[in-house]
Design a protein around this motif. Structure first.
Motif, PDB file in Angstrom:
ATOM      1  N   ASP A  51      -5.779  -3.330   2.500  1.00 26.44           N
ATOM      2  CA  ASP A  51      -5.002  -2.553   3.484  1.00 26.44           C
ATOM      3  C   ASP A  51      -5.820  -2.024   4.654  1.00 26.44           C
ATOM      4  OD1 ASP A  51      -6.512  -0.570   2.301  1.00 26.44           O
ATOM      5  OD2 ASP A  51      -4.815   0.772   1.905  1.00 26.44           O
ATOM      6  N   ALA A  52      -7.007  -2.572   4.885  1.00 26.97           N
ATOM      7  CA  ALA A  52      -7.879  -2.118   5.983  1.00 26.97           C
ATOM      8  C   ALA A  52      -8.174  -0.628   5.890  1.00 26.97           C
ATOM      9  CB  ALA A  52      -7.235  -2.452   7.345  1.00 26.97           C
ATOM     10  N   THR A  76      -5.265   3.339   9.391  1.00 28.71           N
ATOM     11  CA  THR A  76      -6.255   2.524   8.694  1.00 28.71           C
ATOM     12  C   THR A  76      -7.670   2.990   9.018  1.00 28.71           C
ATOM     13  OG1 THR A  76      -6.584   0.853  10.414  1.00 28.71           O
ATOM     14  CG2 THR A  76      -4.683   0.562   8.955  1.00 28.71           C
ATOM     15  N   ARG A  85      -1.861   1.271  12.838  1.00 26.80           N
ATOM     16  CA  ARG A  85      -3.310   1.045  12.912  1.00 26.80           C
ATOM     17  C   ARG A  85      -4.075   2.358  12.776  1.00 26.80           C
ATOM     18  NH1 ARG A  85      -1.606  -2.310  17.135  1.00 26.80           N
ATOM     19  NH2 ARG A  85      -1.877  -4.529  16.704  1.00 26.80           N
ATOM     20  N   THR A 109      -6.060   1.893   4.634  1.00 29.11           N
ATOM     21  CA  THR A 109      -4.938   2.826   4.808  1.00 29.11           C
ATOM     22  C   THR A 109      -4.925   3.898   3.720  1.00 29.11           C
ATOM     23  OG1 THR A 109      -3.594   1.114   5.850  1.00 29.11           O
ATOM     24  CG2 THR A 109      -2.426   3.005   4.958  1.00 29.11           C
ATOM     25  N   SER A 111       0.831  -1.205   0.000  1.00 25.59           N
ATOM     26  CA  SER A 111       0.000   0.000   0.000  1.00 25.59           C
ATOM     27  C   SER A 111       0.867   1.256   0.000  1.00 25.59           C
ATOM     28  CB  SER A 111      -0.932   0.013   1.214  1.00 25.59           C
ATOM     29  OG  SER A 111      -0.201   0.077   2.420  1.00 25.59           O
ATOM     30  N   TYR A 154      -4.667  -4.341  11.888  1.00 27.91           N
ATOM     31  CA  TYR A 154      -3.690  -4.976  11.004  1.00 27.91           C
ATOM     32  C   TYR A 154      -4.377  -6.066  10.173  1.00 27.91           C
ATOM     33  CZ  TYR A 154       1.072  -3.511  12.351  1.00 27.91           C
ATOM     34  OH  TYR A 154       2.250  -2.830  12.515  1.00 27.91           O
ATOM     35  N   GLY A 201      -1.562  -3.758   3.042  1.00 35.41           N
ATOM     36  CA  GLY A 201      -1.197  -2.749   4.024  1.00 35.41           C
ATOM     37  C   GLY A 201      -0.438  -3.403   5.163  1.00 35.41           C
TER      38      GLY A 201
END
Length: 243
Positions: free
Chosen positions: A238-239, A204, A201, A241, A139, A209, A183
Motif C-alpha cells: 500500500d505504499a 501514503t 497519495r 498507507t 488496505s 499510487y 492500497g
C-alpha cells in the motif's frame, strides 16, 4: 515440468488482469472470469496467448454461486487440473452510512465474501499438494482514513477470517491460503488522475499510487515456490498507507 493452472476471478481488467498476465508469464495456464466485459476479457487472453501462454475467459457473475462453481469446473475440464486460485472480483461501494441500502449491503457481501468462499470451496476439491488460494483484500481493512467506506471495509475484512480458516482446513494437504491487501491502485475504479487521487497519495508514506503490476508481483510470489511456507498471512502492499 507440468504446467500449473491458475483461476483468477474478475480477471478482465485492473488488478485481476495484471495478476492473470503475470501468472501466465510465470509459466502457468490461466483462466479468468468476467461479469460483463467480454471484450476486455478477450483482450487479456489475447495478450497471454500472444506471449506464448494459454488462457481462457469464462463468464461468471460474482453474485451467482452456481456460475462460480461452474467456472471452477470449466477450468479443470479445459486444462486438466487446478493449482492456483486468486479471489479478485470486487466492487467499490462508497457513500454516507445513512444512505447505504440493504440491497447494496447484500450485493457487496455476496461479491467480496460469499463469492470468495464459494470459489475456494469448489477449488479445494481439485487442489493438490502445493495448491494456492490467494484473496485480494484492501488496505481499508487495516485503516479507514476517511468516511464513506464502512460497507467496503467490512466486506473485505471478512477475507481475513476466510484466509485463516482456509489455512487451517487445507494446510494438512499442503495447500496455502493468503490475503493481499492493496492500497490505492491506478485502475478504472480508482484512477491515479482522479480529483481524489492527491488526497489518497497524501495518506501514503511513499507519496504514490500503486500500479496493478505491483500487486501482481506479490501474488506471483505467493503463488510460486517462494510462497510455499507462507499461509494464513495478510500481506499489505500500500505504499505505506497503513504505516
Amino acid at each position: 515440468m507440468t504446467r500449473r493452472v491458475a483461476l483468477v476471478t474478475g480477471g478482465s481488467r485492473g488488478i485481476g488482469a495484471a495478476v492473470a498476465e503475470r501468472l501466465a508469464a510465470e509459466g502457468n495456464d490461466v483462466v479468468i472470469t468476467y461479469a460483463r466485459a467480454a471484450d476486455q476479457a478477450a483482450a487479456v487472453v489475447g495478450r497471454i496467448e500472444a506471449a506464448g501462454g494459454r488462457g481462457l475467459a469464462v463468464p461468471a457473475e460474482a453474485t451467482d454461486a452456481a456460475a462460480l462453481v461452474a467456472a471452477v469446473e470449466r477450468a479443470v475440464q479445459h486444462f486438466g487440473r487446478l493449482d492456483i486460485v486468486v479471489n479478485n472480483a470486487g466492487i467499490a461501494p462508497y457513500g454516507p452510512l445513512a444512505e447505504v441500502t440493504l440491497e447494496e449491503v447484500d450485493r457487496t457481501l455476496a461479491i467480496h465474501a460469499r463469492a470468495s468462499y464459494v470459489v475456494s470451496q469448489a477449488a479445494a476439491r481439485h487442489l493438490g499438494e502445493g495448491g494456492r488460494i490467494i484473496s485480494i483484500g484492501s488496505s481499508l481493512i487495516e485503516r479507514v482514513p476517511y468516511p464513506g467506506w464502512t460497507l467496503y471495509s467490512m466486506s473485505k475484512a471478512a477475507l481475513i477470517g476466510l484466509t485463516k480458516g482456509l489455512a487451517r482446513d487445507l494446510g494438512p494437504r499442503g495447500i496455502t491460503a493468503n490475503l493481499v491487501n492493496p492500497g490505492s491502485t491506478d485502475t478504472e475504479m480508482n484512477p491515479a488522475d482522479s480529483p481524489e487521487a492527491d488526497g489518497e497519495r497524501a495518506f501514503t508514506a511513499l507519496g504514490r499510487y500503486l500500479t496493478p503490476d505491483d500487486v501482481a508481483a506479490t501474488v506471483a510470489h505467493l503463488a510460486g515456490e517462494g510462497g510455499r511456507n507462507i499461509t494464513g498471512a495478510t500481506i499489505t502492499v500500500d505504499a505505506g498507507t497503513t504505516a
